[in-house]
Design a protein around this motif. Sequence first.
Motif, mmCIF file in Angstrom:
data_model
loop_
_atom_site.group_PDB
_atom_site.id
_atom_site.type_symbol
_atom_site.label_atom_id
_atom_site.label_comp_id
_atom_site.label_asym_id
_atom_site.label_seq_id
_atom_site.Cartn_x
_atom_site.Cartn_y
_atom_site.Cartn_z
ATOM 1 N N VAL A 348 0.852 -1.188 0.000
ATOM 2 C CA VAL A 348 0.000 0.000 0.000
ATOM 3 C C VAL A 348 0.885 1.234 0.000
ATOM 4 O O VAL A 348 1.871 1.302 0.733
ATOM 5 N N SER A 349 0.515 2.204 -0.815
ATOM 6 C CA SER A 349 1.237 3.481 -0.770
ATOM 7 C C SER A 349 0.218 4.611 -0.666
ATOM 8 O O SER A 349 -0.991 4.405 -0.797
ATOM 9 N N LEU A 350 0.726 5.811 -0.418
ATOM 10 C CA LEU A 350 -0.105 7.004 -0.343
ATOM 11 C C LEU A 350 0.317 7.944 -1.462
ATOM 12 O O LEU A 350 1.459 7.878 -1.928
ATOM 13 N N PRO A 351 -0.591 8.817 -1.919
ATOM 14 C CA PRO A 351 -0.190 9.781 -2.943
ATOM 15 C C PRO A 351 1.001 10.589 -2.470
ATOM 16 O O PRO A 351 1.072 10.982 -1.303
ATOM 17 N N GLU A 352 1.933 10.839 -3.351
ATOM 18 C CA GLU A 352 3.167 11.531 -2.966
ATOM 19 C C GLU A 352 2.846 12.894 -2.354
ATOM 20 O O GLU A 352 2.038 13.660 -2.874
ATOM 21 N N SER A 354 1.238 13.461 0.382
ATOM 22 C CA SER A 354 -0.029 13.576 1.104
ATOM 23 C C SER A 354 0.151 13.566 2.613
ATOM 24 O O SER A 354 -0.647 14.122 3.342
ATOM 25 N N HIS A 414 -1.092 -3.897 -6.319
ATOM 26 C CA HIS A 414 -0.626 -2.787 -5.485
ATOM 27 C C HIS A 414 -1.735 -1.747 -5.420
ATOM 28 O O HIS A 414 -2.484 -1.557 -6.366
ATOM 29 N N MET A 415 -1.877 -1.079 -4.274
ATOM 30 C CA MET A 415 -2.909 -0.058 -4.158
ATOM 31 C C MET A 415 -2.346 1.237 -3.585
ATOM 32 O O MET A 415 -1.394 1.235 -2.797
ATOM 33 N N THR A 416 -2.915 2.343 -4.038
ATOM 34 C CA THR A 416 -2.609 3.651 -3.480
ATOM 35 C C THR A 416 -3.867 4.169 -2.807
ATOM 36 O O THR A 416 -4.924 4.262 -3.442
ATOM 37 N N ASP A 418 -5.973 7.055 -1.466
ATOM 38 C CA ASP A 418 -6.133 8.506 -1.583
ATOM 39 C C ASP A 418 -7.441 8.878 -0.895
ATOM 40 O O ASP A 418 -8.527 8.593 -1.395
#
Length: 549
Positions: A348-352, A354, A414-416, A418
């Motif tokens: 999991v990632s987050l918008p750059e 954020s 993979h998921m981001t 937001d």
Amino acid sequence: MFLRLMEEVTRVLGDYGDERFLRESEHADLASTIAFRLAKERKKSPKEIADEIVENLEVDSDYIGSVESKNGYINFFASYEFLEDTVNVILDEDENYGDLNLKGEILIEHTSANPDGPLHIGHIRNSIIGDTLARIFTKAGFSVRTHYYVNDMGRQTAITVLGIEKFGLKDKKTDHAVAEAYIEANKLLESNSELEEYVEKLMLAYELGDEEAVKKFRRAVEAALKGIRETLKAINVEHDEFVWESEFVRNGYVDRVLEVLDERGLIKKDGAWIIELEGFDKEVVIRRENGTTLYITRDLAYHLWKNENYKRFINVLGADHKLYGAQLSRILELINLKPPEIIFFEFVSLPEGSMSTRRGKFISADELIEKVKEETWKIISSKEIDEEEKRKIAEAVAIGAIRFDFIKIAPEKHMTFDWNKALDFERQTASYIQYSHARACSILRKAVEDGMPELEFKGELCTSGERKLVMLLSKMPYMVKRVVEELRPNVFAEYLLSVAGAFNDFYRDHPVLRAESEIRMHRLAIVDATRIVLRNSLELLGIEPLEKM
């Protein structure tokens, strides 16, 4: 009810009734592709075969309205009676709609993060997948137990113990305090290599059951778990049991599994004990030279216990554990034990930009949850409703946004995350579904207030939009069954979005309360059936079905 339609279609097709070749279709309520399967064998086109099958078909089912052959597909369309029974069954079964009455015991192990600090955003994807599966398996009728497997014997835990000895625990949420002690201890080890020997002694003393070491490890692990439990509770996740890996050293399961491996001639003893697995580049160490066991050794013992107590057991693991999962499964097979069914999930990632990562460190789940709650409050706070109710709505919307966005993406992708998109009431989000449920509740409340609560669904009154919605409602038990068989909870999230979308299309195109009496009662029955499906489905995803928004 859709499962009943499938049964009827299979029965009517007779020798051609194979569920493997039944498909949901945009062009029919159910389609069979059996003609494509038979084409090569019979040296005919699929169209010719489908035409022949349909021509000779005797449709003696109250649930099948019509059948057609179309370009090799055999298309089935549900009858008015099927539509009526669907709505009436939903209204009668209410909170029980979707139950499959299956039997059996299932163990689901999920989250199982190391007790050396707070959960991060990747961990809660694990938690939400595991918890959603547990809810859906329970709905299907299974007796489900959920385990958090606690790694209390690893090197990281020993380093945490060192950190607490040297620096204590600060006055903050306990898992964060443990993380600070762990980080400080690692810095200390970098500059004082002689402490490595002390860490090794701690590990050995704990494995041997030394009373003082047990107290130290217990204090460290329980402090971490206290904070982790609080985080999990915030996103509606609870485990039935926290199983400590040290239990399997103490209760003899580790010795038992080592004995079996040794009897099979699988252990190579050369100081350390290792297993060489064919097809794997790296050998597997199961006991160190100093006599301490490794994580995989204790996990093998845990899976020996699982084999003795459950016929089906499921593990949720991050994609970085694929090699480990393959090694574990192969060793279990070599000693004639059933390996777990494993669901691997991507990261999991987050918008750059954020959220600040605080000097490059991971984002904790607590930080994410708090941030989403803040953003939700910005949206909800201006609404003119009671303050306490507003707080409850904001909380439910925030947690719903996290849970739904984490579950709607297939685990292998993979998921981001937001939150701006996750909190959009007009998009494919939890809040969109919660709002749809609240809308259905509002229509029904208004009907009662206006003295028009009667419901009576009639299949022959259905428009194409109404028919589409009712067919979707019929599929909830089918979707529960799919998740049980495929272990892909995202398909249920996708289904729920399609129900909410179809309901909002219905609401846009079909006046309910202003319609004349017969149509109004017919449409109110559709609204109530939709409310039940939305509510039951949201609960399976661990999301509160709000009645007002």
